[in-house]
Design a protein around this motif. Sequence first.
Motif, PDB file in Angstrom:
ATOM      1  N   CYS A 281       0.837  -1.207   0.000  1.00  0.00           N
ATOM      2  CA  CYS A 281       0.000   0.000   0.000  1.00  0.00           C
ATOM      3  C   CYS A 281       0.873   1.259   0.000  1.00  0.00           C
ATOM      4  O   CYS A 281       0.524   2.254  -0.631  1.00  0.00           O
ATOM      5  N   GLU A 282       1.993   1.209   0.698  1.00  0.00           N
ATOM      6  CA  GLU A 282       2.898   2.360   0.723  1.00  0.00           C
ATOM      7  C   GLU A 282       3.475   2.613  -0.675  1.00  0.00           C
ATOM      8  O   GLU A 282       3.578   3.755  -1.114  1.00  0.00           O
ATOM      9  N   GLU A 283       3.858   1.555  -1.364  1.00  0.00           N
ATOM     10  CA  GLU A 283       4.373   1.701  -2.728  1.00  0.00           C
ATOM     11  C   GLU A 283       3.273   2.179  -3.670  1.00  0.00           C
ATOM     12  O   GLU A 283       3.539   2.940  -4.609  1.00  0.00           O
ATOM     13  N   PHE A 284       2.056   1.755  -3.417  1.00  0.00           N
ATOM     14  CA  PHE A 284       0.895   2.184  -4.204  1.00  0.00           C
ATOM     15  C   PHE A 284       0.821   3.711  -4.200  1.00  0.00           C
ATOM     16  O   PHE A 284       0.619   4.341  -5.239  1.00  0.00           O
ATOM     17  N   GLU A 285       1.015   4.299  -3.023  1.00  0.00           N
ATOM     18  CA  GLU A 285       0.953   5.760  -2.897  1.00  0.00           C
ATOM     19  C   GLU A 285       2.025   6.444  -3.740  1.00  0.00           C
ATOM     20  O   GLU A 285       1.809   7.538  -4.253  1.00  0.00           O
ATOM     21  N   ASP A 286       3.186   5.807  -3.871  1.00  0.00           N
ATOM     22  CA  ASP A 286       4.275   6.396  -4.647  1.00  0.00           C
ATOM     23  C   ASP A 286       3.932   6.515  -6.129  1.00  0.00           C
ATOM     24  O   ASP A 286       4.487   7.356  -6.824  1.00  0.00           O
ATOM     25  N   PHE A 287       3.042   5.660  -6.616  1.00  0.00           N
ATOM     26  CA  PHE A 287       2.727   5.607  -8.047  1.00  0.00           C
ATOM     27  C   PHE A 287       1.394   6.261  -8.399  1.00  0.00           C
ATOM     28  O   PHE A 287       1.043   6.341  -9.571  1.00  0.00           O
ATOM     29  N   ILE A 288       0.645   6.722  -7.412  1.00  0.00           N
ATOM     30  CA  ILE A 288      -0.740   7.139  -7.652  1.00  0.00           C
ATOM     31  C   ILE A 288      -0.837   8.323  -8.625  1.00  0.00           C
ATOM     32  O   ILE A 288      -1.674   8.317  -9.525  1.00  0.00           O
ATOM     33  N   LEU A 289       0.010   9.308  -8.479  1.00  0.00           N
ATOM     34  CA  LEU A 289      -0.075  10.475  -9.359  1.00  0.00           C
ATOM     35  C   LEU A 289       0.284  10.099 -10.799  1.00  0.00           C
ATOM     36  O   LEU A 289      -0.418  10.503 -11.734  1.00  0.00           O
ATOM     37  N   ALA A 290       1.335   9.310 -10.966  1.00  0.00           N
ATOM     38  CA  ALA A 290       1.711   8.869 -12.321  1.00  0.00           C
ATOM     39  C   ALA A 290       0.596   8.040 -12.944  1.00  0.00           C
ATOM     40  O   ALA A 290       0.330   8.144 -14.149  1.00  0.00           O
ATOM     41  N   TYR A 291      -0.086   7.243 -12.129  1.00  0.00           N
ATOM     42  CA  TYR A 291      -1.198   6.429 -12.637  1.00  0.00           C
ATOM     43  C   TYR A 291      -2.340   7.326 -13.123  1.00  0.00           C
ATOM     44  O   TYR A 291      -2.857   7.152 -14.218  1.00  0.00           O
TER      45      TYR A 291
END
Length: 100
Positions: free
Chosen positions: A25-35
């Motif tokens: 979930c923490e890594e998910f947050e790192d990619f959210i804007l790019a997604y």
Amino acid sequence: MKRKPQSLIRRVHGIMFKLPYMITCEEFEDFILAYIEGDLPRNQRVIFELHLKLCRECREYLASYRTSMELMKKAMNDTTLSLPEAPEDLIDAIIAARDS
């Protein structure tokens, strides 16, 4: 004794993040804007979307994130919002302080 469904969900959730290429979930947050902006490469997007399908909390977080971004964009485009004018004597004092 019957196991509670919640304990099964927790076990599956724990196993899920140990799978190859799975993100936390923490890594998910790192990619959210790019997604959201469509900038994730295909392989990262597939992994991101797999996590999204399996994690209710991150689906809710993504929905909330999108709503926040839409509200921010709307506020920035809203011409009725304006900042108050700075008093002339304050501007003069700042210029005088900068020049000294």
